[in-house]
Structure formats: C-alpha cells, structure tokens
Design an enzyme around this catalytic site. Structure first.
Site, mmCIF file in Angstrom:
data_model
loop_
_atom_site.group_PDB
_atom_site.id
_atom_site.type_symbol
_atom_site.label_atom_id
_atom_site.label_comp_id
_atom_site.label_asym_id
_atom_site.label_seq_id
_atom_site.Cartn_x
_atom_site.Cartn_y
_atom_site.Cartn_z
ATOM 1 N N TYR A 92 -105.499 -48.817 94.380
ATOM 2 C CA TYR A 92 -104.438 -47.800 94.465
ATOM 3 C C TYR A 92 -104.925 -46.449 93.919
ATOM 4 O O TYR A 92 -104.746 -45.404 94.561
ATOM 5 C CB TYR A 92 -103.226 -48.312 93.677
ATOM 6 C CG TYR A 92 -102.006 -47.444 93.765
ATOM 7 C CD1 TYR A 92 -101.178 -47.466 94.888
ATOM 8 C CD2 TYR A 92 -101.653 -46.598 92.708
ATOM 9 C CE1 TYR A 92 -100.042 -46.670 94.951
ATOM 10 C CE2 TYR A 92 -100.523 -45.809 92.766
ATOM 11 C CZ TYR A 92 -99.718 -45.840 93.889
ATOM 12 O OH TYR A 92 -98.592 -45.053 93.953
ATOM 13 N N ASN A 140 -95.849 -39.829 102.772
ATOM 14 C CA ASN A 140 -95.302 -40.544 101.608
ATOM 15 C C ASN A 140 -95.507 -42.059 101.681
ATOM 16 O O ASN A 140 -95.507 -42.723 100.641
ATOM 17 C CB ASN A 140 -93.806 -40.206 101.506
ATOM 18 C CG ASN A 140 -93.054 -41.156 100.614
ATOM 19 O OD1 ASN A 140 -93.061 -41.030 99.389
ATOM 20 N ND2 ASN A 140 -92.403 -42.156 101.216
#
Ligand code: NAD
Length: 248
Positions: free
Chosen positions: A156, A91
């Site tokens: 990203y 995560n």
C-alpha cells in the site's frame, strides 16, 4: 435552494462510498458527477440518490480501474455521452495488509494494480480529451503512509508513494495544456477501509495525531474540491496533506 451550475463534468473513481462518496457529494454542488465502483452492493445507488436529493446530477458505472481495457471502454462511453471531462479524481483504492514475511505475491500485485496502475489507466484514458479541451483538473488520492511508512503495508505504501511520483511527472507533462495534476495525502480517515483496524492500533494512531481526532471524509473532500476549483489554478504537482498534523 442552492443554485447548481452544471457546466462541469467530474469523474470520481471509487465514488460509491467512503471518501469517494463524500468527494462526489461535494463536487455535485458545481458539476455533474460520474461515480465508479467495483462491486455491486457497494452503495453506488445510495450515493446517486443522495446527490439527486440535494438537487445534483449523478451517474454510476461499474468497472475495474486496474484493467487497462475496462478503463479505456468506460472513458470512451462517458466521453461519447457527456462530451468532456473536467475533473478526474483518482480515489479508487484498496489495502491488502500483511507483514513482508507473510505477504503473498498476489497481495502486492493487486494493490499496485488498483492503486497505482489504476491511477495511470484513468489519466491515460482521459488525457487526450483534457488536452483537446485545453482544461482539466486531476486529483490523485495518496496517503500519509507514503511519507512515514507503516508496518504491514509495504504494498500500500509503495503504491501511494508511486502516486506522488506519477502526480509530479504528469503535472510537468500537462502543465502547458491547461491541466493541473495534484495529490491529496489523507491521514487516518474514518471509513469502511479503516473500521477493520483493531482498537488497540487505533488508539496508538490517535496518540500520534496532534489535532486529537481521526479525520472525516469531509475533511478530505473539501481539499479535493479546492484543488479542482479555479481558486487552485496556480497549483500543480503538489501533495496536500490532510492528516491532523500526524505528519508535518
Ligand atoms: P473504501 O474502501 O471505503 O472505498 C473504496 C472505493 O474504491 C469503493 O468505491 C470501491 O468500489 C472502489 N474500488 C476498489 N477497488 C476498485 C477497482 N479495482 N476498480 C474500481 N474501483 C475500485 O475506501 P476509502 O477509505 O474511502 O478510501 C478512498 C481512497 O482514499 C483510497 O484510495 C484509499 O487508499 C485512500 N485513503 C484512505 C484513507 C483512510 O484512512 N480511509 C487514508 C489515506 C488514503
């Protein structure tokens, strides 16, 4: 009081706050949870306290997932201490947004190193143990922008799209060993990562979400917990979208 069966060991990278914290809290109902974080003051202790308050067991470790060596050292330490790792939730992630024309090389390198290489580093460090166990559940956190793109996020979006390919390749590699590898692609979730987005942009995003609200970390954590559970034993190499219908 809820009965906690603490037979499983879960590692949640970036579990100190935001979505990771929520995943850690949710998994602590059925596992001992090890959360990791990068900087002091990122609320890791609060997360641990919250899990303890609910009757769970949790530990926090600080290291940089983008460092191959630090990741190896961390997993060696926890495998020596806990003996096994059942769930790995990749995560930990960062964003360093900017338009291509203005984006510095470091912003590209840093985001790819944390989000994509960090995921590889953790999987590599835990794979031998999961293969020996003949059991493992790996859940990688991707993003809706891997599928629809976003202005100012080439770094990203690339890192999160890379996670999708990594997930599928790893799923094929480990399937015969009792290890499943899946990804969850959240949409716009209310956390510290998204508080910095200007209100005007937030309104634009909201207008693209059929369910009419931003997501909560709990919306993501439930799906991660499902993928980590035996109820999801026949699911591998998949991406589950949790985005209120923003991408379908
Ligand atoms: P956050 O910024 O609140 O938390 C990030 C966590 O990652 C922190 O615990 C931090 O310590 C950790 N971290 C950062 N860099 C690290 C490094 N180099 N090594 C180890 N740990 C590191 O973020 P969040 O919003 O909770 O996001 C969690 C994940 O979900 C990220 O991968 C993010 O890209 C993804 N995601 C978030 C959203 C959203 O809307 N918030 C949407 C899609 C995907």
């Amino acid at each position: 009081m809820e009965v906690i069966v603490n037979s499983k060991i879960a590692v949640v990278t970036g579990g100190s706050r935001g979505i990771g914290r929520c995943i850690a809290l949710r998994l602590s109902k059925e596992a001992k949870v090890i959360i990791t974080y990068i900087k002091r003051g990122e609320a890791a202790e609060e997360t641990i306290k919250e899990i303890h308050k609910k009757g769970g067991e949790a530990w926090a470790y600080q290291f940089d997932v983008s460092s191959f060596k630090q990741t190896q050292d961390f997993f060696k330490k926890i495998i020596a201490k806990f003996g096994r790792v059942d769930y790995l939730i990749n995560n930990a992630g960062i964003a360093r947004d900017g338009l291509i024309l203005r984006m510095k090389e470091e912003a590209w390198d840093e985001v790819l190193a944390v989000n994509l290489k960090g995921t590889f580093n953790c999987i590599k460090a835990v794979a031998g143990t999961m293969i020996r166990q003949g059991y493992g559940r790996i859940v990688n956190i991707s993003s809706v922008v891997a599928f629809i793109g976003n202005i100012g996020q080439v770094n990203y979006a690339s890192s999160k799209a890379g996670i999708v390919g990594l997930t599928k390749a790893a799923a094929r590699e480990f399937a015969a060993k009792g290890i499943t590898v899946n990804a969850v692609a959240p949409g716009f979730i209310e956390t510290e990562m998204t508080t910095k987005i200007p209100d005007k942009i937030k309104e634009q995003i909201l207008s693209q979400i059929p369910l009419g609200r931003f997501g909560k970390p709990e919306d993501v954590a439930e799906v991660v917990a499902f993928l980590a559970s035996d109820r999801a034993r026949y699911i591998t190499g998949q991406v589950i979208h949790v985005n209120g219908g923003m991408y379908m």
